[in-house]
Enzyme design. Structure first.
Site, PDB file in Angstrom:
ATOM      1  N   GLY A   1     -23.506  25.733   6.977  1.00 22.59           N
ATOM      2  CA  GLY A   1     -22.289  26.394   6.517  1.00 22.59           C
ATOM      3  C   GLY A   1     -22.604  27.808   6.066  1.00 22.59           C
ATOM      4  O   GLY A   1     -23.616  28.400   6.459  1.00 22.59           O
ATOM      5  N   GLY A   2     -21.750  28.346   5.212  1.00 28.25           N
ATOM      6  CA  GLY A   2     -21.938  29.711   4.723  1.00 28.25           C
ATOM      7  C   GLY A   2     -23.278  29.915   4.043  1.00 28.25           C
ATOM      8  O   GLY A   2     -23.749  31.048   3.919  1.00 28.25           O
TER       9      GLY A   2
ATOM     10  N   GLY B   1     -36.014  56.668  29.850  1.00 26.66           N
ATOM     11  CA  GLY B   1     -35.559  56.590  28.462  1.00 26.66           C
ATOM     12  C   GLY B   1     -36.514  55.796  27.600  1.00 26.66           C
ATOM     13  O   GLY B   1     -36.723  56.109  26.415  1.00 26.66           O
ATOM     14  N   ALA B   2     -37.128  54.779  28.198  1.00 28.45           N
ATOM     15  CA  ALA B   2     -38.044  53.932  27.428  1.00 28.45           C
ATOM     16  C   ALA B   2     -39.225  54.750  26.905  1.00 28.45           C
ATOM     17  O   ALA B   2     -39.767  54.470  25.828  1.00 28.45           O
ATOM     18  CB  ALA B   2     -38.521  52.766  28.280  1.00 28.45           C
TER      19      ALA B   2
END
Ligand code: HXC
Length: 510
Positions: free
Chosen positions: A169-170, A404-405
């Site tokens: 859960g939370g 870009g790498a």
């Protein structure tokens, strides 16, 4: 006086007994240690100082007024790991299933506040049925208070979560906001909604282990940073990790004694990169040969294995390593590897741990899967993380680094301090074949001409010297001397000072 002292001892004994023999036996039968046994293994012998041993819940509903066990399902306090201070909380599943009441939450908050104020890590051991059902919203409030402190502590003191039982859960959002999550195989799980809810809502049938066990979170979701065989191993490895980390963001990581010559030469590295550019090799070998005593603490090793992240020491000082792994997906960058490395780079920068980047990257992984998944934003995370980092940054290019790498991987353009290349390195916009197919499209029907063009392109760019001529590579180094060169670089950077312009906070692409 004796009676008074005996009374204290008797009260302590009740608190230490947790939920009683039967529940402790049930805990052991599941292969789990109790909260107190875990703390004992985590901390240096005899160093644990407990807080709030007698705190009890204040709930009077659903028959709770008849049962107020001292400690209220969580053991909190502080102690040392190899002599260095840490704060710790361990949820006690034998008391109300380790569920979180207002007072249980307040105990955790107390030690988190002290950790932030006094500058020491928080280690949280999670083993809990979640919100104390009898307390309702009071319990949710307690979680909210813990979450708020997780955020305030982030980047101030290291926070480590050990998941050693249920965490559902939370409740998962507290560990999720800490720096590292470690799980225990077969006895821990984390999910936002459990198998029953999943079945009702989506009609999927799945076990708790499949949905949120250690395997799932270390291989598929990347929620967890490591999975261990049992509690003992997880606790021992946490001690090992703590040794690499500073106590807080204003202190340096500890310098450990080392017995490994910083100038050690490794002739075998001269032949690590194969002659065939398409043949992979194991980048881990280079990491181990650079590290003091070959000691490497790897994080997320089963997720996005095309990039390697973890800690080593050089001359006894902690260094964060990010390395492309040619053995997996040719070491390319993709969504998962960018996210994994970006988070690691940001942790190191927040805690002043220098960065060593080992580069062999063919570029970003192409494909609709990547583009639809938002590789633009995810790749930008790593670029952003390197660019904002002000810690010492040393980079070694071993083989190719394209497009870009090349810029992303701690290049000179992102304030790399020492950017070294092996003679086998190639820095280019792309591989020679791809480049020629674009530049000489009209000659594609003439294989001989094209072959010559490819050779010409390789002769020009398949080396580190074009970049070195421009000063983008500081020095072309012998592979065998990498440890010495890297050690000297980091030594030269011990007094580095660099600050970014003032801002409230940045806006990293999320
Ligand atoms: C109060 C709880 C409890 C809880 C367990 N116990 N969870 N008491 N509140 N949330 C108690 C049980 O009554 C039992 O008491 C003891 O702990 C051990 O539980 P068992 O069920 O016997 O253990 P086991 O079979 O191992 O199952 C563990 C479990 C199960 C899967 C965690 O207990 C369970 O499903 N609990 C409820 C989980 C849940 O729905 N929690 C609320 C989620 S919502 P006795 O006296 O018999 O030993 C949530 C929101 C957080 O957490 C939001 C934050 C913002």
């Amino acid at each position: 006086m004796k009676d008074i002292l005996d009374e204290l001892e008797a009260r302590r004994a009740v608190a230490r007994a947790g939920g009683g023999e039967k529940r402790v036996a049930a805990q052991h039968a599941k292969g789990k240690l109790t909260a107190r046994e875990r703390i004992e293994l985590l901390l240096d012998e005899g160093s644990f100082e407990e807080f709030d041993m007698f705190v009890a819940h204040r709930c009077n509903d659903f028959g709770m007024d008849g049962e107020r066990p001292p400690g209220d399902g969580v053991v909190t306090g502080w102690g040392t790991v190899n002599g260095r201070m840490v704060y710790v909380f361990a949820q006690d599943f034998t008391v109300f299933g380790g569920s979180v009441s207002e007072t249980h939450g307040a105990k955790i908050c107390k030690i988190m506040d002290m950790a932030i104020q006094n500058g020491a890590p928080v280690i949280g051991i999670n083993d809990s049925g979640g919100a104390r059902i009898q307390e309702g919203v009071g319990s949710l409030a307690a979680y909210g208070e813990v979450f708020q402190r997780n955020v305030l502590a982030s980047g101030v003191v290291p926070q480590i979560s050990l998941i050693m039982g249920p965490c559902a859960g939370g409740a998962v959002y507290s560990p999720a906001m800490t720096d590292f999550i470690f799980m225990v195989k077969d006895s821990s799980y984390m999910f936002v909604t459990g198998p029953d809810v999943v079945k009702t809502v989506t009609n999927e049938q799945v076990t708790a282990e499949e949905l949120g066990g250690a395997g799932t979170h270390t291989k598929k979701s990347s929620v967890a940073d490591g999975a261990y065989e049992n509690d003992v191993e997880a606790l021992a490895e946490t001690r090992r990790l703590i040794d690499f980390l500073p106590l807080n963001n204003r202190e340096k990581a500890p310098v450990r004694p080392f017995f490994d010559d910083p100038a050690r030469v490794e002739m075998s590295l001269d032949s690590l990169v194969p002659d065939n550019p398409n043949q992979p090799y194991d980048m881990k070998e280079l990491i181990l040969k650079i590290a003091d005593e070959g000691d490497f603490f790897e994080l997320q090793k089963d997720f996005a294995a095309n990039i390697i992240t973890g800690f080593i020491r050089i001359e006894g000082q902690s260094v964060g390593v990010v390395a492309n792994q040619p053995m997996v997906l040719a070491g390319c960058l993709d969504i998962d590897s960018s996210r994994k490395a970006a988070r690691f780079v940001r942790f190191c920068d927040a805690f002043e741990i220098p960065l060593l980047t080992l580069v062999d990257v063919p570029g970003f992984l192409p494909g609709t899967g990547q583009e639809y998944g938002g590789v633009i934003k995810h790749g930008a995370k790593l670029l952003f993380a390197y660019a904002e980092a002000t810690v010492p940054k040393v980079t070694v290019l071993t083989r190719k680094t394209y497009g870009g790498a090349y810029v992303v991987m701690s290049s000179k353009h992102l304030r790399g301090d020492f950017n070294y290349a092996w003679p086998t390195a190639e820095v280019a916009v792309m591989g020679a074949k791809g480049a020629v197919e674009i530049l000489y499209r009209s000659e594609l029907g003439e294989p001989e001409k094209i072959a010559q063009r490819v050779k010409d392109y390789e002769d020009r760019f398949a080396n580190p010297f074009v970049a070195a001529e421009k000063g983008f590579i500081d020095e072309v180094i012998m592979p065998h001397s990498t440890r010495r060169r890297v050690a000297r670089a980091f030594a030269a950077l011990r007094t580095k000072k660099l600050a970014n312009p003032w801002k409230k906070h940045d806006n990293i692409p999320l």
